[in-house]
Design an enzyme around this catalytic site. Structure first.
Site, PDB file in Angstrom:
ATOM      1  N   THR A  45      13.147  -1.879 -14.857  1.00  0.00           N
ATOM      2  CA  THR A  45      14.591  -2.095 -14.763  1.00  0.00           C
ATOM      3  C   THR A  45      15.086  -2.688 -16.085  1.00  0.00           C
ATOM      4  O   THR A  45      14.487  -3.646 -16.589  1.00  0.00           O
ATOM      5  CB  THR A  45      14.913  -3.059 -13.600  1.00  0.00           C
ATOM      6  N   TRP A  66       8.894   2.287 -14.043  1.00  0.00           N
ATOM      7  CA  TRP A  66      10.025   1.764 -13.253  1.00  0.00           C
ATOM      8  C   TRP A  66      10.541   0.447 -13.805  1.00  0.00           C
ATOM      9  O   TRP A  66      10.777  -0.495 -13.046  1.00  0.00           O
ATOM     10  CB  TRP A  66       9.611   1.608 -11.771  1.00  0.00           C
ATOM     11  N   GLU A  68       2.968  -0.097 -12.839  1.00  0.00           N
ATOM     12  CA  GLU A  68       2.451   1.007 -13.673  1.00  0.00           C
ATOM     13  C   GLU A  68       2.484   2.279 -12.838  1.00  0.00           C
ATOM     14  O   GLU A  68       2.652   2.225 -11.623  1.00  0.00           O
ATOM     15  CB  GLU A  68       1.027   0.678 -14.138  1.00  0.00           C
ATOM     16  N   PRO A  69       2.302   3.444 -13.475  1.00  0.00           N
ATOM     17  CA  PRO A  69       2.392   4.690 -12.700  1.00  0.00           C
ATOM     18  C   PRO A  69       1.463   4.691 -11.480  1.00  0.00           C
ATOM     19  O   PRO A  69       1.831   5.188 -10.426  1.00  0.00           O
ATOM     20  CB  PRO A  69       1.994   5.769 -13.706  1.00  0.00           C
ATOM     21  N   LEU A  96       5.605  -5.160 -14.802  1.00  0.00           N
ATOM     22  CA  LEU A  96       4.429  -5.332 -13.939  1.00  0.00           C
ATOM     23  C   LEU A  96       3.919  -3.969 -13.458  1.00  0.00           C
ATOM     24  O   LEU A  96       2.747  -3.633 -13.630  1.00  0.00           O
ATOM     25  CB  LEU A  96       4.795  -6.229 -12.738  1.00  0.00           C
ATOM     26  N   GLY A 108      32.875   7.927   9.576  1.00  0.00           N
ATOM     27  CA  GLY A 108      32.772   9.375   9.796  1.00  0.00           C
ATOM     28  C   GLY A 108      32.852  10.141   8.480  1.00  0.00           C
ATOM     29  O   GLY A 108      32.319   9.695   7.463  1.00  0.00           O
ATOM     30  N   ARG A 147      42.153   2.732  11.932  1.00  0.00           N
ATOM     31  CA  ARG A 147      41.908   4.107  12.373  1.00  0.00           C
ATOM     32  C   ARG A 147      42.108   4.213  13.888  1.00  0.00           C
ATOM     33  O   ARG A 147      41.530   3.436  14.655  1.00  0.00           O
ATOM     34  CB  ARG A 147      40.473   4.502  11.998  1.00  0.00           C
ATOM     35  N   GLN A 160      28.804   5.387   9.309  1.00  0.00           N
ATOM     36  CA  GLN A 160      28.948   6.102  10.584  1.00  0.00           C
ATOM     37  C   GLN A 160      30.331   5.832  11.196  1.00  0.00           C
ATOM     38  O   GLN A 160      30.987   6.737  11.703  1.00  0.00           O
ATOM     39  CB  GLN A 160      27.833   5.641  11.539  1.00  0.00           C
ATOM     40  N   GLU A 163      10.939  -5.175  -6.083  1.00  0.00           N
ATOM     41  CA  GLU A 163      10.441  -6.562  -5.930  1.00  0.00           C
ATOM     42  C   GLU A 163       9.611  -6.708  -4.655  1.00  0.00           C
ATOM     43  O   GLU A 163       9.629  -7.756  -4.003  1.00  0.00           O
ATOM     44  CB  GLU A 163      11.586  -7.575  -6.037  1.00  0.00           C
TER      45      GLU A 163
HETATM   46  N1  CAA Z   1       2.012 -17.386  -5.847  1.00  0.00           N
HETATM   47  C1  CAA Z   1       0.929 -17.847  -6.535  1.00  0.00           C
HETATM   48  N2  CAA Z   1      -0.275 -17.212  -6.512  1.00  0.00           N
HETATM   49  C2  CAA Z   1      -0.364 -16.081  -5.789  1.00  0.00           C
HETATM   50  C3  CAA Z   1       0.711 -15.566  -5.060  1.00  0.00           C
HETATM   51  C4  CAA Z   1       1.939 -16.263  -5.105  1.00  0.00           C
HETATM   52  N3  CAA Z   1       3.003 -15.828  -4.440  1.00  0.00           N
HETATM   53  N4  CAA Z   1       0.322 -14.432  -4.438  1.00  0.00           N
HETATM   54  C5  CAA Z   1      -0.966 -14.245  -4.741  1.00  0.00           C
HETATM   55  N5  CAA Z   1      -1.370 -15.248  -5.565  1.00  0.00           N
HETATM   56  C6  CAA Z   1      -2.720 -15.442  -6.102  1.00  0.00           C
HETATM   57  C7  CAA Z   1      -3.677 -15.564  -4.917  1.00  0.00           C
HETATM   58  O1  CAA Z   1      -3.726 -16.916  -4.472  1.00  0.00           O
HETATM   59  C8  CAA Z   1      -4.982 -15.065  -5.480  1.00  0.00           C
HETATM   60  O2  CAA Z   1      -5.657 -16.102  -6.169  1.00  0.00           O
HETATM   61  P1  CAA Z   1      -6.937 -16.825  -5.474  1.00  0.00           P
HETATM   62  O3  CAA Z   1      -7.965 -15.735  -5.352  1.00  0.00           O
HETATM   63  O4  CAA Z   1      -7.274 -17.898  -6.455  1.00  0.00           O
HETATM   64  O5  CAA Z   1      -6.462 -17.319  -4.161  1.00  0.00           O
HETATM   65  C9  CAA Z   1      -4.536 -14.011  -6.489  1.00  0.00           C
HETATM   66  O6  CAA Z   1      -3.179 -14.280  -6.808  1.00  0.00           O
HETATM   67  C10 CAA Z   1      -4.671 -12.620  -5.931  1.00  0.00           C
HETATM   68  O7  CAA Z   1      -3.918 -12.565  -4.747  1.00  0.00           O
HETATM   69  P2  CAA Z   1      -4.186 -11.529  -3.589  1.00  0.00           P
HETATM   70  O8  CAA Z   1      -5.666 -11.431  -3.372  1.00  0.00           O
HETATM   71  O9  CAA Z   1      -3.320 -11.899  -2.426  1.00  0.00           O
HETATM   72  O10 CAA Z   1      -3.702 -10.176  -4.271  1.00  0.00           O
HETATM   73  P3  CAA Z   1      -3.570  -8.722  -3.692  1.00  0.00           P
HETATM   74  O11 CAA Z   1      -4.122  -7.795  -4.702  1.00  0.00           O
HETATM   75  O12 CAA Z   1      -4.082  -8.662  -2.292  1.00  0.00           O
HETATM   76  O13 CAA Z   1      -1.971  -8.476  -3.723  1.00  0.00           O
HETATM   77  C11 CAA Z   1       0.287  -8.541  -2.951  1.00  0.00           C
HETATM   78  C12 CAA Z   1      -1.067  -9.269  -3.124  1.00  0.00           C
HETATM   79  C13 CAA Z   1       1.136  -9.547  -2.200  1.00  0.00           C
HETATM   80  C14 CAA Z   1       0.196  -7.273  -2.177  1.00  0.00           C
HETATM   81  C15 CAA Z   1       0.901  -8.297  -4.358  1.00  0.00           C
HETATM   82  O14 CAA Z   1       0.170  -7.293  -5.044  1.00  0.00           O
HETATM   83  C16 CAA Z   1       2.367  -7.903  -4.305  1.00  0.00           C
HETATM   84  O15 CAA Z   1       3.235  -8.749  -4.166  1.00  0.00           O
HETATM   85  N6  CAA Z   1       2.659  -6.590  -4.447  1.00  0.00           N
HETATM   86  C17 CAA Z   1       4.037  -6.127  -4.617  1.00  0.00           C
HETATM   87  C18 CAA Z   1       4.367  -6.045  -6.073  1.00  0.00           C
HETATM   88  C19 CAA Z   1       5.831  -6.108  -6.341  1.00  0.00           C
HETATM   89  O16 CAA Z   1       6.577  -6.830  -5.702  1.00  0.00           O
HETATM   90  N7  CAA Z   1       6.256  -5.388  -7.377  1.00  0.00           N
HETATM   91  C20 CAA Z   1       7.603  -5.441  -7.797  1.00  0.00           C
HETATM   92  C21 CAA Z   1       7.679  -5.017  -9.213  1.00  0.00           C
HETATM   93  S1  CAA Z   1       8.971  -5.793 -10.114  1.00  0.00           S
HETATM   94  C22 CAA Z   1      10.398  -5.069  -9.623  1.00  0.00           C
HETATM   95  O17 CAA Z   1      10.483  -4.341  -8.691  1.00  0.00           O
HETATM   96  C23 CAA Z   1      11.547  -5.505 -10.431  1.00  0.00           C
HETATM   97  C24 CAA Z   1      12.728  -4.637 -10.468  1.00  0.00           C
HETATM   98  O18 CAA Z   1      12.664  -3.427 -10.626  1.00  0.00           O
HETATM   99  C25 CAA Z   1      14.039  -5.238 -10.354  1.00  0.00           C
END
Ligand code: CAA
Length: 387
Positions: A160, A158, A127-128, A125, A345, A270, A342, A369
């Site tokens: 995983t 990133w 990207e840079p 998911l 120590g 300790r 902590q 996540e």
């Molecule tokens: N379930 C279903 N639909 C969802 C949803 C959910 N949880 N969250 C949002 N949507 C839908 C919304 O309903 C919306 O659709 P509608 O317009 O029809 O209502 C659409 O998706 C867009 O949603 P938002 O407008 O809320 O989107 P946003 O751009 O404001 O972003 C955010 C929302 C919550 C900030 C989201 O971008 C987010 O979760 N960001 C964090 C990303 C993240 O967790 N990345 C982790 C990468 S993976 C990883 O880390 C794995 C690893 O290494 C182990």
């Protein structure tokens, strides 16, 4: 309210604890130091069903429930967070996504090898230029004129398990003008031409979990490997994360409990100023806060796992439960790792003991996540309905 675990839940908890104690704990420091991918222990985890806990047996999994999954994750993370990261990505970000949104043929072809541990899955998911702002991606998938395949170009960051993965659940723009509504999900074979793995990221913690950038150069995705409909990719990505975050809560609770247990043992052994340090009130306050946070955190995790399991038949969203569990558990892991170090120590700061590893590993749970800041935004949006 009944907190009694079922026979299956107790069984997988005991099996994971045994595996973690015998196979993972003895190699955790060594893999942390070398940063090598722990292939052999992950293979054994697969044999025990830990790489596809919630996957039905017909697709190579253990066919157990979401509570079983978090109990297993907690035990592995107690011994080593890095191992639990690899297990978590296979189970939730990869398997659960395809199980929920994939066709029958996709489940058979892409879930079966990963659920059994024979292959490794990953999730593309970030990207840079887009981490928290996940919809701001640039990777493009363009449908060929004859409609047989998409041509994929772009870069993910990133990732995983990216350096070792066999398959990837990946998100790309198919209609850039539609922004979040123009994102589509796909399943990729990582060993196909055009899938280019970048250098392994040198990380602060979870060092045995391999992470890298992935570049796509005219990578051909057969239309049959699209996951769900065009334009549904962002909702799919978020739904998968809602569920994945419950697993990260379990991972964080495993780290928090390991830190707590080490501290509890140490304060009784300790001695300082003629008494065990646990008899001093400043230490007692730390023990009390660690224990209370850990217990509250485990309850939030179990609530989220219960909701996730129930949602399998109702289809309900478990966004708030997943985010609350992850937010609280990751901050508990940081709190407990900090307090335990902590309390120890100087010896806590040494690589002779695992405290400094818990401290480094705990930090990632507040970042991946979805950062703690993003979890708060998600919870508040769900509660208020405001944006
Ligand atoms: N379930 C279903 N639909 C969802 C949803 C959910 N949880 N969250 C949002 N949507 C839908 C919304 O309903 C919306 O659709 P509608 O317009 O029809 O209502 C659409 O998706 C867009 O949603 P938002 O407008 O809320 O989107 P946003 O751009 O404001 O972003 C955010 C929302 C919550 C900030 C989201 O971008 C987010 O979760 N960001 C964090 C990303 C993240 O967790 N990345 C982790 C990468 S993976 C990883 O880390 C794995 C690893 O290494 C182990």
């Amino acid at each position: 309210m009944n907190f009694t675990l079922t026979e299956n839940q107790l069984m997988i908890q005991a099996a994971a604890r045994e595996f973690a104690r015998k196979e993972v704990a003895p190699v955790a420091a060594q893999f942390d130091s070398s940063g090598e991918f722990p292939r052999e222990t992950i293979r054994k985890a697969g044999e025990l069903g830990f790489m596809g806990v919630e996957v039905p047996q017909e697709y190579g999994g253990a066919g157990l429930d979401s509570i079983c999954y978090v109990l297993m994750m907690e035990e592995i993370a107690y011994a080593d967070a890095a191992h639990s990261t690899i297990v978590s990505v296979n189970n939730t970000l990869y398997n659960n996504g395809i199980l929920q949104f994939g066709s029958e043929a996709q489940k058979q072809r892409f879930v079966t090898p990963v659920a059994s541990g024979a292959a490794i899955g990953c999730y593309g998911l970030t990207e840079p230029q887009s981490g928290s702002d996940a919809a701001n991606m640039r990777t493009r998938a363009v449908l060929a004129a004859d409609g047989s395949h998409y041509l994929l170009n772009g870069k993910k960051a990133w990732i995983t398990s990216g350096p070792v993965a066999d398959y990837m659940v990946m998100f790309a723009l198919t209609s850039p003008e539609k922004k979040a509504k123009g994102i589509t999900a796909f399943i990729l074979d990582c060993n196909q031409a055009g899938f280019i793995r970048g250098k392994i990221e040198p990380k602060l913690g979870i060092r045995a979990s391999a992470t890298c950038e992935i570049q796509f150069a005219d990578y051909k995705i057969p239309v049959a490997n699209r996951l769900g409909e065009e334009g549904n990719g962002f909702a799919i990505a978020m739904t998968i994360l809602d569920q994945g975050r419950v697993g990260i809560a379990a991972q964080a609770n495993g780290i928090a409990r390991a830190a707590y247990d080490a501290a509890l043992h140490y304060v009784k052994e300790r001695r300082a100023f003629g008494a065990p340090i646990g008899s001093f009130q400043m230490i007692q306050a730390k023990i009390a806060d660690m224990k209370t946070r850990l217990s509250a955190s485990r309850l939030l995790m179990l609530q989220a796992a219960w909701a996730k399991q129930a949602a399998k038949s109702t289809g309900a969203r478990t966004t708030t439960e997943g985010s609350m569990a992850k937010l609280f558990a990751s901050e508990t892991a940081m709190f407990n790792a900090h307090a335990a170090l902590q309390i120890h120590g100087g010896i806590g700061y040494s690589k002779e003991m695992p405290l400094e590893r818990y401290f480094r590993d705990a930090k990632i749970t507040e970042i991946y996540e979805g950062t703690s800041e993003i979890q708060r935004i998600v919870i508040a949006r769900q509660e208020t309905g405001l944006r």
